[in-house]
Design an enzyme around this catalytic site. Structure first.
Site, PDB file in Angstrom:
ATOM      1  N   LEU A  59       0.854  -1.194   0.000  1.00  0.00           N
ATOM      2  CA  LEU A  59       0.000   0.000   0.000  1.00  0.00           C
ATOM      3  C   LEU A  59       0.884   1.235   0.000  1.00  0.00           C
ATOM      4  CD1 LEU A  59      -2.948  -0.576   2.532  1.00  0.00           C
ATOM      5  CD2 LEU A  59      -3.148  -0.023   0.104  1.00  0.00           C
ATOM      6  N   ASP A  60       0.533   2.231  -0.823  1.00  0.00           N
ATOM      7  CA  ASP A  60       1.279   3.486  -0.845  1.00  0.00           C
ATOM      8  C   ASP A  60       1.221   4.153   0.529  1.00  0.00           C
ATOM      9  OD1 ASP A  60       1.925   3.303  -3.572  1.00  0.00           O
ATOM     10  OD2 ASP A  60      -0.017   4.156  -4.138  1.00  0.00           O
ATOM     11  N   PRO A  61       2.255   4.938   0.879  1.00  0.00           N
ATOM     12  CA  PRO A  61       2.254   5.606   2.197  1.00  0.00           C
ATOM     13  C   PRO A  61       1.015   6.458   2.461  1.00  0.00           C
ATOM     14  CG  PRO A  61       4.438   5.706   1.232  1.00  0.00           C
ATOM     15  CD  PRO A  61       3.532   5.131   0.167  1.00  0.00           C
ATOM     16  N   ALA A 108      -1.929   5.962   1.403  1.00  0.00           N
ATOM     17  CA  ALA A 108      -3.138   5.138   1.431  1.00  0.00           C
ATOM     18  C   ALA A 108      -3.345   4.505   2.797  1.00  0.00           C
ATOM     19  CB  ALA A 108      -3.049   4.049   0.368  1.00  0.00           C
ATOM     20  N   ARG A 111      -3.882   5.138  -8.546  1.00  0.00           N
ATOM     21  CA  ARG A 111      -3.381   6.476  -8.865  1.00  0.00           C
ATOM     22  C   ARG A 111      -3.441   6.729 -10.373  1.00  0.00           C
ATOM     23  NH1 ARG A 111       2.322   6.521  -7.249  1.00  0.00           N
ATOM     24  NH2 ARG A 111       2.172   4.252  -7.077  1.00  0.00           N
TER      25      ARG A 111
END
Length: 288
Positions: free
Chosen positions: A41-43, A45, A178
């Protein structure tokens, strides 16, 4: 906690934390060097991150992560280097004049199979290096488009004054939300950047069962047989147990896809997978 533990932890990741940081906390909490997660998971998110502890790391590839569900907020009118709010501003345009019906029409146009260009600020590897590390160092990054499937895309809310739209999505593994946000904005005739993203489900695993990593305990760990679909416990003894300990083929003892073999003391011995000839050993457990 006096000894290392084995199992799966459903974590509700906070905004700002990296998936690797969650792994580090899990290592310290459960006193083990062996920790891994399913689907980074992206930071920026939040939401569901499945973390394997100890011996459970052997079985991460068996978990069903073909489909993932998200809720996202897309801010129209500008684009950043990372396609999310953490990046540097690339371009800005006036807010478009849109209505909800037009937006929903555009969202529906994404349903089905398509090819998506992964963002250069991603965890994909190029010659052993992460794409985001290459991008941050100023190097050119070339990533091939990949096939993705958008199963469901629904407009939840649209604020024309702020130029924000919230949508939910069910997408195939490997889909970048994204990039999807940027593509939605372009198809609406403008620019866009994700300002919020929450993963709510991975396969059959839902965020409602997840815990904050700082509040997690051994009681929150899910055993293999609970998180793996179509798995049956089998307490063996005698010749069958000896065969299982040596990784030999077992007869068709069940109709389930997987057989979790245990000894007379209830200790996990090995996970077996059903084949045409019976059950073949997938991986064994280490003890001590």
């Amino acid at each position: 906690m006096e000894k290392s533990t084995c199992g799966f932890l459903l974590v509700d990741k906070r905004e700002g934390s990296t998936s690797i940081a969650v792994d580090r906390k899990a290592k310290a909490l459960f006193r083990t060097r062996r920790v891994g997660h399913l689907g980074t998971l992206d930071p920026f998110a939040t939401g569901l991150l499945i973390v394997a502890i100890g011996e459970a790391t052997k079985f991460l590839p068996l978990l069903d992560d073909r489909w993932k569900s998200y809720r996202a907020t897309l801010q129209l009118g500008f684009e950043t280097t990372t396609y999310d709010k953490t990046g540097d501003l690339v371009s800005q345009v006036p807010l478009p004049s849109l209505d909800a019906s037009k937006i929903q029409e555009v969202l529906q146009s994404f349903i089905g199979i398509s090819y998506q260009q992964p963002p250069i600020f991603s965890a994909k590897r190029i010659d052993g290096k992460r794409a985001y590390d290459l991008a941050r160092s100023g190097q050119e990054v070339h990533l091939a488009p990949q096939e993705v499937v958008i199963d469901c895309l629904t407009l939840e809310k649209y604020d024309p004054r702020e130029g924000t739209l919230q949508f939910s999505a069910v997408v195939s593994k490997g889909t970048y939300l994204r990039t999807l946000g940027v593509d939605i904005a372009l198809r609406l005739g403008t620019l866009g950047t994700l300002t919020a993203l929450r993963r709510t489900q991975v396969g059959p695993y839902r965020v409602e069962r997840a815990v904050d990593i700082d509040a997690a305990t051994a009681d929150d760990l899910l055993p293999l047989e609970e998180i793996l679909p179509s798995c049956e416990n089998a307490a063996l003894r005698g010749e069958l147990l000896r065969r299982a300990k040596n990784g030999h083929l077992l007869p068709p003892l069940s109709t389930k896809d997987f057989l979790l073999v245990r000894d007379e003391d209830g200790r996990d011995v090995a996970l077996y997978r059903r084949t045409a000839d019976g059950y073949a050993c997938y991986r064994g457990f280490s003890h001590g």
